[in-house]
Design an enzyme around this catalytic site. Structure first.
Site, PDB file in Angstrom:
ATOM      1  N   ASN A  13      65.321  -5.974  30.499  1.00  0.00           N
ATOM      2  CA  ASN A  13      63.866  -5.508  31.601  1.00  0.00           C
ATOM      3  C   ASN A  13      63.823  -6.805  32.194  1.00  0.00           C
ATOM      4  OD1 ASN A  13      60.943  -4.260  30.369  1.00  0.00           O
ATOM      5  ND2 ASN A  13      62.170  -3.919  32.490  1.00  0.00           N
ATOM      6  N   GLN A  46      60.383  -5.412  37.345  1.00  0.00           N
ATOM      7  CA  GLN A  46      58.706  -5.910  37.103  1.00  0.00           C
ATOM      8  C   GLN A  46      58.477  -6.781  37.970  1.00  0.00           C
ATOM      9  OE1 GLN A  46      59.642  -4.061  34.260  1.00  0.00           O
ATOM     10  NE2 GLN A  46      58.756  -2.049  36.109  1.00  0.00           N
ATOM     11  N   GLY A  76      55.225  -3.793  28.081  1.00  0.00           N
ATOM     12  CA  GLY A  76      55.816  -4.232  26.662  1.00  0.00           C
ATOM     13  C   GLY A  76      56.520  -5.583  26.582  1.00  0.00           C
ATOM     14  N   ASN A  77      57.918  -5.515  27.790  1.00  0.00           N
ATOM     15  CA  ASN A  77      58.634  -6.063  27.485  1.00  0.00           C
ATOM     16  C   ASN A  77      58.145  -7.091  28.383  1.00  0.00           C
ATOM     17  OD1 ASN A  77      60.590  -4.890  25.987  1.00  0.00           O
ATOM     18  ND2 ASN A  77      61.688  -4.260  27.921  1.00  0.00           N
ATOM     19  N   ASN A 160      49.961   2.716  30.012  1.00  0.00           N
ATOM     20  CA  ASN A 160      50.588   2.937  31.422  1.00  0.00           C
ATOM     21  C   ASN A 160      51.199   4.022  31.321  1.00  0.00           C
ATOM     22  OD1 ASN A 160      52.719   2.278  29.501  1.00  0.00           O
ATOM     23  ND2 ASN A 160      53.508   1.183  31.304  1.00  0.00           N
ATOM     24  N   HIS A 162      53.866   7.400  29.489  1.00  0.00           N
ATOM     25  CA  HIS A 162      54.662   8.025  29.538  1.00  0.00           C
ATOM     26  C   HIS A 162      54.976   9.556  28.406  1.00  0.00           C
ATOM     27  CE1 HIS A 162      56.275   3.770  28.771  1.00  0.00           C
ATOM     28  NE2 HIS A 162      55.227   3.305  28.291  1.00  0.00           N
ATOM     29  N   ASN A 193      56.753   6.957  32.913  1.00  0.00           N
ATOM     30  CA  ASN A 193      57.903   6.266  32.547  1.00  0.00           C
ATOM     31  C   ASN A 193      58.567   7.687  31.604  1.00  0.00           C
ATOM     32  OD1 ASN A 193      57.621   3.886  33.633  1.00  0.00           O
ATOM     33  ND2 ASN A 193      56.188   4.530  32.535  1.00  0.00           N
ATOM     34  N   GLU A 211      62.514   4.930  34.180  1.00  0.00           N
ATOM     35  CA  GLU A 211      60.878   4.075  34.272  1.00  0.00           C
ATOM     36  C   GLU A 211      60.127   4.344  35.428  1.00  0.00           C
ATOM     37  OE1 GLU A 211      59.802   0.112  33.968  1.00  0.00           O
ATOM     38  OE2 GLU A 211      61.307   0.272  32.355  1.00  0.00           O
ATOM     39  N   ARG A 212      59.253   4.599  36.194  1.00  0.00           N
ATOM     40  CA  ARG A 212      58.367   4.994  37.189  1.00  0.00           C
ATOM     41  C   ARG A 212      58.582   4.483  38.338  1.00  0.00           C
ATOM     42  NH1 ARG A 212      51.848   5.432  36.513  1.00  0.00           N
ATOM     43  NH2 ARG A 212      52.150   3.753  35.814  1.00  0.00           N
ATOM     44  N   GLY A 221      59.447  -1.242  26.925  1.00  0.00           N
ATOM     45  CA  GLY A 221      58.594  -1.862  25.794  1.00  0.00           C
ATOM     46  C   GLY A 221      57.736  -0.726  25.396  1.00  0.00           C
ATOM     47  N   GLY A 223      57.614   1.954  25.835  1.00  0.00           N
ATOM     48  CA  GLY A 223      58.392   3.265  25.885  1.00  0.00           C
ATOM     49  C   GLY A 223      59.356   3.034  24.791  1.00  0.00           C
TER      50      GLY A 223
HETATM   51  N1  LIG Z   1      59.535  -2.148  31.524  1.00  0.00           N
HETATM   52  C1  LIG Z   1      57.792  -2.397  30.877  1.00  0.00           C
HETATM   53  C2  LIG Z   1      57.017  -0.883  31.383  1.00  0.00           C
HETATM   54  C3  LIG Z   1      57.010  -0.410  32.684  1.00  0.00           C
HETATM   55  C4  LIG Z   1      55.798   0.475  33.338  1.00  0.00           C
HETATM   56  C5  LIG Z   1      55.862   1.030  35.196  1.00  0.00           C
HETATM   57  N2  LIG Z   1      57.624   1.788  35.215  1.00  0.00           N
HETATM   58  C6  LIG Z   1      55.061   1.862  35.069  1.00  0.00           C
HETATM   59  O1  LIG Z   1      54.602   1.622  34.095  1.00  0.00           O
HETATM   60  O2  LIG Z   1      55.001   2.138  36.251  1.00  0.00           O
HETATM   61  C7  LIG Z   1      57.963  -2.178  29.957  1.00  0.00           C
HETATM   62  O3  LIG Z   1      58.421  -2.829  29.165  1.00  0.00           O
HETATM   63  O4  LIG Z   1      57.037  -1.972  29.122  1.00  0.00           O
END
Ligand SMILES: N[C@H](CCC[C@H](N)C(=O)O)C(=O)O
Length: 277
Positions: A13, A46, A76-77, A160, A162, A193, A211-212, A221, A223
């Site tokens: 990620n 991101q 998270g990542n 966020n 899920h 997500n 992912e959103r 992460g 997720g």
């Molecule tokens: N890649 C991220 C999550 C991004 C979340 C993003 N896509 C949103 O909530 O809009 C992770 O490792 O948790």
């Protein structure tokens, strides 16, 4: 404009990290999208800014934006990469535990090695209004119609939104269609997500996430945290679970409702660069 950045990833990620400790965040949404472009820009899932804290109890604030320029509440990542980035910047030592402020509130990170971080991700939020998700009551399973199919999902917030769907086969072609449809589903007013999880046993899950704002990623992460928590709420996994995504594996620990959830995993540097926007 020119913009210095660090390129990092957490089990695939990938992130562009921007040092805003001594400067205001400099980018408009169109510029964020331009940097995200994997052909004409740098490419990322991101973009993450490191900024002075707004909450005095935290050491730093980190801002989060998806590839489409939309803001995200948690990553998270990404927060593991923030901790490793702060170590490389001389702001954190190995063994340090520090509170970092995200758009959805504080998290506590512990740098267990130069490239390994344990994060207290806080308490998963189960109430539909906190996700947000349109449902009459909090449940461990919700029926939702997606393109003529009725899916049974779990849903919660890690800061966020899920949605989690248990599937027998992560390689099923139908997931390529269902992922984007679930992410944009009208019962998730802010989008969601969408995680698809295959259970191996009570201690191992395999997961793919659409992912959103960024689409299919090699890892997510929050997720992984959400998938474990959904199955934990159903009594189907133990309190410590390995979650394997296409990009790698995370360790997730959660006792159950009301308890804080822990995530442990790596963070990697790829290169330093300068964007000429
Ligand atoms: N890649 C991220 C999550 C991004 C979340 C993003 N896509 C949103 O909530 O809009 C992770 O490792 O948790």
């Amino acid at each position: 404009m020119t913009l210095a950045f660090s390129k990092m990833h957490g089990i695939g990620n990938d992130f562009v990290m921007v040092d805003c400790r001594q400067r205001a965040f400099p980018l408009e949404q169109a510029q964020i999208r331009a940097i995200a472009d994997r052909r004409t820009g740098v490419g990322f899932d991101q973009l993450i800014s490191i900024e002075p804290p707004r909450d005095a109890s935290c050491a730093f604030y980190y801002g989060l934006w998806n590839a489409d320029g939309s803001p995200a509440g948690q990553c998270g990542n990404g927060v593991r990469c923030v901790a490793a980035w702060l170590h490389r910047a001389g702001e954190l030592a190995i063994g340090d535990t520090v509170r970092l402020e995200s758009p959805s509130g504080p998290v506590t990170v512990r740098l267990t090695g130069p490239n390994e971080v344990t994060v207290d991700m806080g308490v998963p939020k189960l109430e539909p209004a906190s996700i947000p998700f349109r449902a009459d009551a909090t449940a461990t399973q919700y029926a939702i119609e997606v393109d003529g199919d009725v899916l049974q999902i779990g849903s919660l917030s890690m800061g966020n939104p899920h949605a989690v769907v248990v599937v027998p086969d992560l390689q099923a072609p139908s997931l390529d269609r269902l992922g984007p449809l679930l992410t944009a589903h009208e019962r998730f007013p802010d989008g969601v997500n969408a995680g698809f999880v295959q259970q191996i046993d009570r201690g191992q899950l395999h997961l793919r996430v659409h992912e959103r704002g960024s689409g299919w990623t090699l890892a997510c992460g929050t997720g992984a945290c959400a998938a474990m928590a959904v199955l934990r709420l159903r009594g189907e996994v133990d309190a410590q679970v390995k979650v394997t995504l296409p990009g790698g594996t995370l360790s997730i620990e959660w006792a159950g409702p009301g308890a804080t959830l822990w995530m442990t995993g790596p963070a990697a540097f790829v290169f330093e660069g300068e964007w000429w926007g």
